[in-house]
Design a protein around this motif. Sequence first.
Motif, mmCIF file in Angstrom:
data_model
loop_
_atom_site.group_PDB
_atom_site.id
_atom_site.type_symbol
_atom_site.label_atom_id
_atom_site.label_comp_id
_atom_site.label_asym_id
_atom_site.label_seq_id
_atom_site.Cartn_x
_atom_site.Cartn_y
_atom_site.Cartn_z
ATOM 1 N N TYR A 180 -31.237 -14.452 9.348
ATOM 2 C CA TYR A 180 -31.335 -14.977 7.982
ATOM 3 C C TYR A 180 -30.203 -14.434 7.109
ATOM 4 N N GLN A 239 -27.372 -16.347 7.536
ATOM 5 C CA GLN A 239 -27.618 -17.757 7.201
ATOM 6 C C GLN A 239 -27.336 -18.669 8.400
ATOM 7 N N LYS A 268 -28.472 -21.049 11.736
ATOM 8 C CA LYS A 268 -29.493 -21.958 12.253
ATOM 9 C C LYS A 268 -30.110 -21.331 13.497
ATOM 10 N N VAL A 312 -32.288 -20.696 8.932
ATOM 11 C CA VAL A 312 -32.135 -21.203 7.565
ATOM 12 C C VAL A 312 -32.916 -22.496 7.349
ATOM 13 N N ASP A 313 -33.184 -23.224 8.430
ATOM 14 C CA ASP A 313 -33.922 -24.483 8.299
ATOM 15 C C ASP A 313 -35.403 -24.268 8.020
ATOM 16 N N TYR A 358 -34.153 -23.264 0.493
ATOM 17 C CA TYR A 358 -32.882 -22.935 -0.159
ATOM 18 C C TYR A 358 -32.019 -22.106 0.779
ATOM 19 N N ARG A 359 -30.711 -22.292 0.664
ATOM 20 C CA ARG A 359 -29.762 -21.519 1.457
ATOM 21 C C ARG A 359 -28.970 -20.588 0.544
ATOM 22 N N SER A 370 -26.328 -19.204 1.193
ATOM 23 C CA SER A 370 -24.898 -19.469 1.358
ATOM 24 C C SER A 370 -24.394 -20.542 0.394
ATOM 25 N N ASP A 371 -25.310 -21.276 -0.232
ATOM 26 C CA ASP A 371 -24.946 -22.293 -1.227
ATOM 27 C C ASP A 371 -24.592 -21.586 -2.532
#
Length: 542
Positions: free
Chosen positions: A18, A21, A23, A26-27, A31-32, A34-35
């Motif tokens: 996590y 970030q 996969k 993160v799915d 919210y991510r 990394s955004d």
Amino acid sequence: MKLENIQIPAINLFASSYLKQEKPVVDFFHYRLSDPYVFEKRLRELENRTFLRYELASCLEKYMEDFLHIPAVQRSIHKLKLPHSAVVLGGQQAGLMTGPLYTIHKIISVIRFAGLQEEKLGVPIVPVFWIAGEDHDFLEVNHLYVQKGTKMEKFSYTESVLGKKMVSDICFNKALMQKWVEEIIRQFGETEHTNGLLDLLREAIECSETITDFFRYLIARLFCHYGLLLIDSAFEPLRKLETPYFRNMILENKSITEKVLEQQSIIRQAGFSNMIELSEEAANLFLYECGERILLEYNKEKERFTGKNGEIELEIEHLLDRLKTAPQCFSNNVVTRPIMQEQLFPTLAFIAGPGEIAYWAELKQAFEFLDMKVPPILPRLNITLLERSVARDLEVLGIDVKTAIESGISSEKNQYWDTVRDDTFHDLIETTKEDLMKHYEKIKDRAHKMNLGPLSLIEKNLEFHFRQLDYLKKKTDQNLMVKHQAILQKYDRIENSLHPNGGPQERVWNLFYFMNQYGVSFIHDLMELPFTFDGTHQLVKI
């Protein structure tokens, strides 16, 4: 104090993924991190929801009424009432004398991240700490660790607690608590700061009736000047505020459980273990009866709620009636507590430890079913405090601080001991044992041929000689240890400080040890450091 950021992987594989970030982890979240616009998006989502802001602020105001004279508290209460404000939320159990350091790290994370986001987003952001006073496992919070000799030993508060009482209902004997606290501080050693700390602890004890009160008072005294708001999950006015949410959880209990189970299945298929133990019958609520928390299940055949161990049996109408008249008797479990927090608070971010990150992931579909999103889950700061004396020991022994924090140095200590231990002497002892064994076999054989009766006397005599040889080996090793004591103690100091009992410093050490060494200003010095929420390990050099 100086701050250094170092790379140390998370112990928890799920949390480590996590933090990166990656996969598929993160799915499992809405919210991510990394955004770069994740918190702007979260604010917009919160604007589309309705919160009982004024009622919630009034509830926290009542809980903190004896700290309302602090301007920062007043400001935070006011912010919470504003229509576009949000909170950064974190929580923990009410540990004695604030509990292990990770609780303090979480509080610092909540305060610092709220301040950073308020400055960045230009809206009021309030730091809130949720005290899990509804928990009933007193054994998890009734002790601290102190250094004794070469080890860290558990030092428990011995007053007994009967049944599954909520920690917020556990009253303590003030004289016994005072005696226990004084012994803890004595174990830390007397310094110029000791008397001031004892005065603070005596004051906290006198102003408290329950274990949660004691925790609350100390945290408030140490952190409320930074605008931190506190709330106990077992606070009765909060329970009343939660009544409509409890009602919905009762009505939708089957669907909530089904959604969590579905999400757990997805996570298992991705190769991760589930954190939440959940059966198909789980109702995810506790009912407080006769001073004990009873975990509720839903019996589909009977269409009734029952205690997990058969303690009670109620039809849904009776349970809803009970909620109307006594909401204080209801409490959440690991599934519904995050849901309740999210319904109460306009949460910009939830500050989580490694284990918490994993169980929030299991709630994604339950949140969606209730028309909400799992808030951005921000890993709390991972902090290690490095004292100057320990830093010197590391330098003398040529040990990297990252190694000491990540895996400890027991292997390095063993390697050093192997270089100074007299293996030749040990070999001589073992050879002597082998020779004795051979000669005693001949003695037993001769005695048997002479019909001298039972051979137990001969065997006991051999055991005696073996014990004497082992004693000689042990005493020789002890003498060598005394000779090399100065170096061996350096290894022990490093291990106890940075990797105590085989784990992170934050799980074992307590804040009051450091305040006893460096004063109450230690908190202020920590709060002034430029901590970063970038997944790195924060090494604080004292």
